[in-house]
Each structure stands twice: as C-alpha cells, then as structure tokens.
Design a protein around this motif. Structure first.
Motif: not given
Length: 765
Positions: A355-365
């Motif tokens: 389970x990955x929990x990004x914090x901003x759009x760059x991390x989502x990408x």
C-alpha cells in the motif's frame, strides 16, 4: 558507530512542576511554535511537587496540534502495562498519532513501595519490563484473538485486545546498564538515556551492546532509534564547552553524534523559553541541513527499516527495494504494524502486497510508474467505501490517497472550492460550514471525495442542487503515462466530460474544483414506519417524493421482519433550507405513509447529518449488492421489491430520491447519462444468500432504467451498458483510447479502449 539514517527529531525535556502547572504546558506550546518535534516530561508519581505525567500528557496533546508528546520516561512499576496499553492507544487516537512511549524499569524503590508498588531487584525490574513490552504490543494488536500471557510479573490470563493506536507507537527505553541495553536491542524501538548519567558503559559501548543484542535477536540495529537527553546546555556568544556556545557551535558538536554515534533525536532539559526557541529555530534546521549534506555524500540509507517478520511476509512478484525512496517512508507492507489499517475496504477484505500513500501529485505519478513496472493489479483508494470493493485487492498494489486530503475555499464570492481525493465528505462539510457553504455528497461522512465525486454523488441535497459531479468545474488528474493534467471545459474537455461519471477509468484524480452552494441549517427528519405492506408503502412514498418541493430529498430503507415483527422502513427526509414553516408543510404529507412507529425532526447544521465517525475498515459492509435506477416506483416494481423483503433473503433494500435538479442537466453533459429517473435502488445481502438475491433481482430488472455504478457489486462487462448506455459508452471508449490505451485503470467497471478505427467518430457527442 554508524549513522542509522533516522529522520532527526528535536525536543524539550520539561519539568512537570505542580506549583506553576501552566508553565509546563506553556513550554510545550512554545516548543511547538519553535518548530520542535517532541515535548517530553519526567514521570515521578511519588513526587507531590510534580503534576501527574499522564494527565499532563493528555492536556498538552489537547492544547497542541503538531508536536509529539512522551514521558521521559514512564514509571512502569506504578503503571500496570495492560491498562497503560489502552491508555496509550487512547491518547494516540485522540492526538492523531502524536504519542510515543518512553518507558523505564523503575527507580527510587522506597518511594515506589511507599505508594503500594512492589519492590523489584535490578534483574527482576528488567524481566518485568520485558514482559510489559509483550503486554503492550499484544494489546495493540487488535487483529488477533484474546491476549493470554503467562508472565511472572505481568500475567494476562485472558483479555480482549485493542484498541489499536493511531500509529505504530515507539517504545523508547531509558537504559544504562548492560541488561537493560540488551533488552533495548531485543525489543525496544528506541534508546532514551540522559547524557549526564552515561558513565559506565559510555555511549559507544552502550550502542555496541544494543546492536549486538539486536543482531542476536534477528533484528537490524537500524530499527532502534537513539535519543539523547542533554541537561547542561546554554547559548552564549563564545564557546565555553560542550553545547555551551553559539548555535553554530551546537551544530558542529551535535553533528558527530549523528554521523559517528547514530543519535537522531536530541531533547534539551532546561526550562528556558529563550533556549528552546533558539534550539528549534536556529540549531534544528541547521543541523538537519548539515546531516542531509553528509548523508548525500556518504549515500547513507534512510527511511524505515523493516523488521525481520515483515521481510518474511513480503509477497512474491513485487520488487520492494525498487520503491522510490520518497514513497518508502509511508509505504505499508504485509508485515508492518499498520497493515491491518489499510488492507481492507469498507465492504471487502483484501491482502495487497503493498500500500503506497503519496502526499502530492508528483508522488502519485511516481507511485503509479512504480506500480505499473511491477505488473500486478493496481487499485486506487480515496475513502475505501466503494461497494464493488475495487479499492483493495489480493497480491497487488493499492495507491492510497488518504494523505491528499486538503479542503480549501478558493473564492467565497464565486463559491469555488478545491478538494483533494483523500478528504472525507464529513470533514468537507465541517470545513465549508464556517463559510455558509455545502456540497451534497452521499449520506455517510467517512466516504472519500475521490470515488464519489467522479462517479455521480447522490446526497441529501440532490433534488435541490443535483449530483456532486454537476458542480465539478475542473479536475487535476495523473494519467496512465504519468502526466499531471488539468481538465476543464477549455483544457482536455473530453477528459473533463469523462471524469464526471466514469473518473476511475482514466487516471488518478489528485484534486477537484467545485462550485459549492449556500447552505447553513437544514431540517432533518427521520420516520420509522410499519412496512407490513411494503409495496403499498413504496408506492405512496414514491408519489409523495415526486410531488414534494425540490427542497425535499428523501431516502427510504426497507428491512425484513425480525424476531417475529413486521418489516420496517426507515425514512430520512432533508429539507434544504432553514425555513421551518415551509419545511413543516413539505414534510407533513409523509406522516400519512403508514403506521408511524417513531418520528423526529430538527433544525441542524448540515455537517451534523454527515459527521464522520472515523471507523476502521475491516470488510464490515454488505458486499453483495445490486443497483438500478427507476423513472417511477410503479406497482410492478414495488411488488418485486416487496417479494425481496418478504423472502428474508435480502437484508436491506434502499431507495434514494434523485430527479429534481439532477434531471435539469442534459444527458450528454457528463458521463453520467441518467437524467430522467427519479429513484436509485439497491438491494444487499450476505454472501451465502447471494444466489437468492440474484434470482429476486431478476424480477425487478426489467423495470429498471440504468444503474448507479457506486452501488453495484457485479462488475461483469455486460453491466457496462446499464451504467453507460450508448452513445455514452462509445464516447467513453474513445476517451479511454486517448488517455489510457493500455487499460491500466481496469478495476472500476472497466471501460475497454476503443479500437483506432472508431475512436474519432465516438469522440463526437
């Protein structure tokens, strides 16, 4: 000793004086404002000159927002571990993950014995602390059965576990002698000594003993954070000794403690506001920068260290070590303590590999790129309430958007708001209320923004204001190829159309802009009605809803008979406004529905009816459901539903009113084309009765006109035309071919990309 790579922490070691209680609290508040990370307090329950440390910790946690709190260290002999475990978890939940547990074996035995504590020898104290750690961790593991431990000092014959804390609470041990240091290596999460008390063994020897014990226990020494209390400190223009000089001298003298000895947290033991402020504002940022520079030069590993048990539970097919460093700190694997908090959705149980929990759009990408490279199932989750269960999986990767949860009012004059997908609708309502704004968004405050606001959004204000998607004016989305796009009527208009109704098929939405509407108080009413004649009740309710003013939105839930009683109906009615007289007139006809067994009505702020309960998901919802839409509740449709309820095989049938403002929108304006129906209906049951639900639903199916995607568990391809009748489906397939030709997003009623020959034609509305 090596640099263990931990994130640096800076804090205060505050005296909990009882004569001036506000001083200790004020120092903690100052520490937070100065940018420090920790407010800690010594614990001597037998000292009447001190406040009770646990009470103080709770008070400080309530008075602060960001800083973590801990005892330094708690006196175990006077705080039984089973009770301490529940108290710690409770405080951590209330403080939203800001509690850490500094713990000691005990000292000042005469005073402890004088308060009724049991005197222990040195070896006994270490053994008791070891048992206590097992009790603490056992209670926090709320996923197992009863906790039973046969300890000599802290036996637990049988107790129910839980609650689980909000985060993995660190157990930091105050240790000085070899046996305590060895226990720290075997079981502790941190070592918390005071510099002035370290003599024999010294810091280097103590660290070595901890590391050796960790390795012998099968642990990586990097799992154990090294913290240090320092008492004899001061700032002065010129240097006079260790941490007795200007801030830059402090940085030079603390740097070797990080790089050569592995310390990563420093707590200052002087109740001096000026000193704490300088420490937080000048020393902490400079030391962080110096350490970061050296770690880059030395290529020092940073981030969490997985315990051996976690490594053993890694699933094949995933290259865990390839996960980008920026994401690794917040990623959760099957062996991690937080895994059971994130593995399931509300309706379904899951066992994802990561389970990955990004914090901003760059991390989502970045997370999406990594997930694609692993060639496994990819699920995207905002709130985890999708009934289809597609926001979790078994053996794949979940992109959990809960960290992207901001709610902003961009422009009050135009009512423009910006929501991130991980926000919950109950929190959205609370954030908008001070501005006199609201957004219709389902009926349950824990539902996430992302799923609902890209599917449709039938809420308590729908007949007055329409669907949630009808108010979306722009979206930010990471597409399958990793681009971050802004979609609105001018930019990527085709994608903007598709997101509003089938958003889960085209990328990961990272933010939505919407136009909210003016709503303050609403009239909220509930009726409990005898449903002995369910078909007649449904017909009357349907006619009343269609005849009601648009300010009225109503939900009706039918339940089968229980314990020999008749079937029951619960009717919820919301009047979108605070005109009590008009509301009474609009609600009065509903009192003629049938025998009213209970009723209540009140004028309340809109957030009160969608307050978020904050439930932990463990697959507790009814996952076997069917969904459909009805233009009207005709007699044949009502008879089919009555048959369901009387069968006892269907546990609930719920109707939600749409129509009104929902139907003011043109069919081709959004990818949700159902603009003539007046009701949404769903039926739910348990897995063992699913086949019977299917047979009963087949009798209702011919009367349906479309399907509300969020409430349907059957995602078979043939259901696509129920959700997206032509020409909507063809147009969606064409957009899919442009933005997700590889069908990466195939978990939420997957729309297959169009073949090249018909893409251009299908793009025409």
């Amino acid at each position: 000793m090596p640099d263990y790579g931990h994130q640096l922490l800076f804090g205060a070691f505050i005296t909990p004086g009882a004569q001036a209680p506000e001083r200790a609290v004020g120092l903690a508040e100052l520490a937070e404002s100065a940018g420090l990370d920790l407010a800690t307090f010594q614990d001597h329950p037998y000292n009447p000159a001190f406040l009770d440390t646990w009470t103080l910790l709770s008070w400080v946690a309530a008075r602060t927002q960001r800083i973590r709190v801990s005892a330094n260290v708690l006196n175990l002999p006077l705080r039984p571990p089973a009770v301490l475990a529940r108290a710690a978890a409770s405080l951590d939940l209330l403080a939203k993950g800001r509690f850490e547990l500094g713990l000691g074996a005990g000292a000042f035995w005469d005073a402890i014995e004088g308060m009724g504590g049991r005197r222990l020898g040195t070896g006994q104290g270490v053994d008791a602390l070891s048992e206590a750690i097992d009790v603490l961790r056992g209670v926090w593991d709320s996923t197992a059965g009863p906790l039973r431990l046969s300890g000599k000092h802290y036996p637990v014959p049988g107790m129910r576990r839980g609650p689980a804390p909000a985060h993995d609470i660190g157990i930091w041990l105050g240790a000085y002698k070899p046996r305590m240091l060895a226990l720290t290596g075997r079981k502790g999460d941190g070592w918390l000594p005071t510099q002035e008390y370290l003599d024999t063994p010294d810091r280097a020897t103590a660290n070595r003993l901890i590391d050796e014990a960790a390795v012998a226990a099968g642990r990586d020494p990097r799992q154990i954070r090294r913290l240090l209390n320092i008492m004899q400190v001061d700032f002065s223009p010129t240097g006079r000794g260790f941490l007795q000089g200007p801030p830059e001298q402090w940085v030079d003298q603390l740097l070797p403690l990080v790089l050569d000895e592995g310390f990563s947290a420093f707590l200052i033991g002087r109740d001096d506001p000026r000193l704490l402020q300088t420490f937080g504002e000048e020393v902490a940022p400079a030391l962080r920068e110096a350490v970061a520079t050296e770690r880059r030069k030395n290529d020092t590993p940073t981030g969490p260290v997985r315990p051996a048990i976690a490594l053993a539970r890694r699933q094949p097919g995933i290259d865990y070590d390839a996960l980008p460093a920026a994401l690794a700190d917040r990623a959760i694997e099957p062996g991690d303590p937080e895994y059971d908090r994130v593995r399931h959705s509300y309706s379904h149980q899951g066992s994802p590999a990561l389970v990955i929990r990004p914090e901003n759009p760059a991390e989502v990408a970045e997370a999406l790129g990594y997930a694609r490279s692993q060639q496994v199932t990819i699920s995207v989750r905002s709130g985890g309430h999708g009934i289809s269960g597609r926001s979790t999986n078994d053996g794949g990767i979940v992109l959990d958007m809960s960290k992207l949860n901001r709610v902003e009012v961009l422009d009050r004059a135009t009512r423009r708001i910006r929501l991130e997908p991980g926000a919950r609708w109950g929190h959205v309502a609370q954030a908008l209320a001070p501005y006199g704004l609201a957004m219709s968004s389902g009926d349950y405050g824990d539902v996430g923004v992302g799923g609902l606001a890209t599917t449709a959004g039938i809420g308590y204000l729908a007949r007055r204001y329409g669907l949630t998607i009808d108010h979306v004016v722009a979206a930010e989305i990471v597409t399958a190829d990793g681009r971050l796009l802004r979609a609105d009527r001018e930019q990527h208009a085709d994608l903007f159309w598709a997101i509003r109704g089938a958003g889960g098929n085209f990328g990961v939405v990272t933010a939505l802009e919407l136009e909210a509407y003016e709503v303050g108080n609403v009239v909220y009413a509930q009726l409990v009605v005898d449903a002995s004649e369910p078909a007649e009740l449904l017909g009357r309710w349907g006619r009343l809803v269609e005849d009601a003013p648009r300010e009225i939105t109503s939900f009706l839930s039918l339940f089968p008979n229980r314990r020999g009683g008749p079937p029951m109906a619960q009717v919820t009615l919301v009047y979108a406004g605070d005109d009590v007289e008009a509301a009474e007139a609009a609600l009065r006809p509903f009192l003629e529905l049938g025998p009213i067994l209970d009723q209540q009505a009140q004028l309340v702020p809109y957030p009160a009816i969608v307050a978020p309960p904050g439930n932990q998901h463990h697959g507790q919802g009814l996952a076997d459901t069917h969904s459909g839409l009805l233009p009207h509740i005709t007699a044949p449709a009502a008879d089919a539903v009555a048959k369901m309820i009387r069968s006892g095989d269907v546990l609930v049938v719920q109707f939600r009113s749409v129509g009104g403002a929902v139907n003011d929108v043109a069919r081709d304006e959004t990818a949700y084309p159902h603009r003539t129906q007046n009701f949404s209906v769903l039926a739910a049951t348990v897995p063992e009765r699913r086949a019977r639900l299917d047979r009963l639903w087949a009798d209702l199916y011919p009367h349906l006109d479309g399907m509300y995607l969020s409430f349907e568990a059957d995602t078979a391809p043939e259901r696509l035309l129920d959700a997206f009748p032509e020409p909507t489906l063809g147009r969606l397939r064409a957009v899919k071919a442009v933005y997700d030709p590889d069908n990466v997003f195939d978990r939420n009623f997957p729309v297959p990309p169009a073949v090249p020959d018909d893409t251009e034609a299908a793009l025409v509305p």
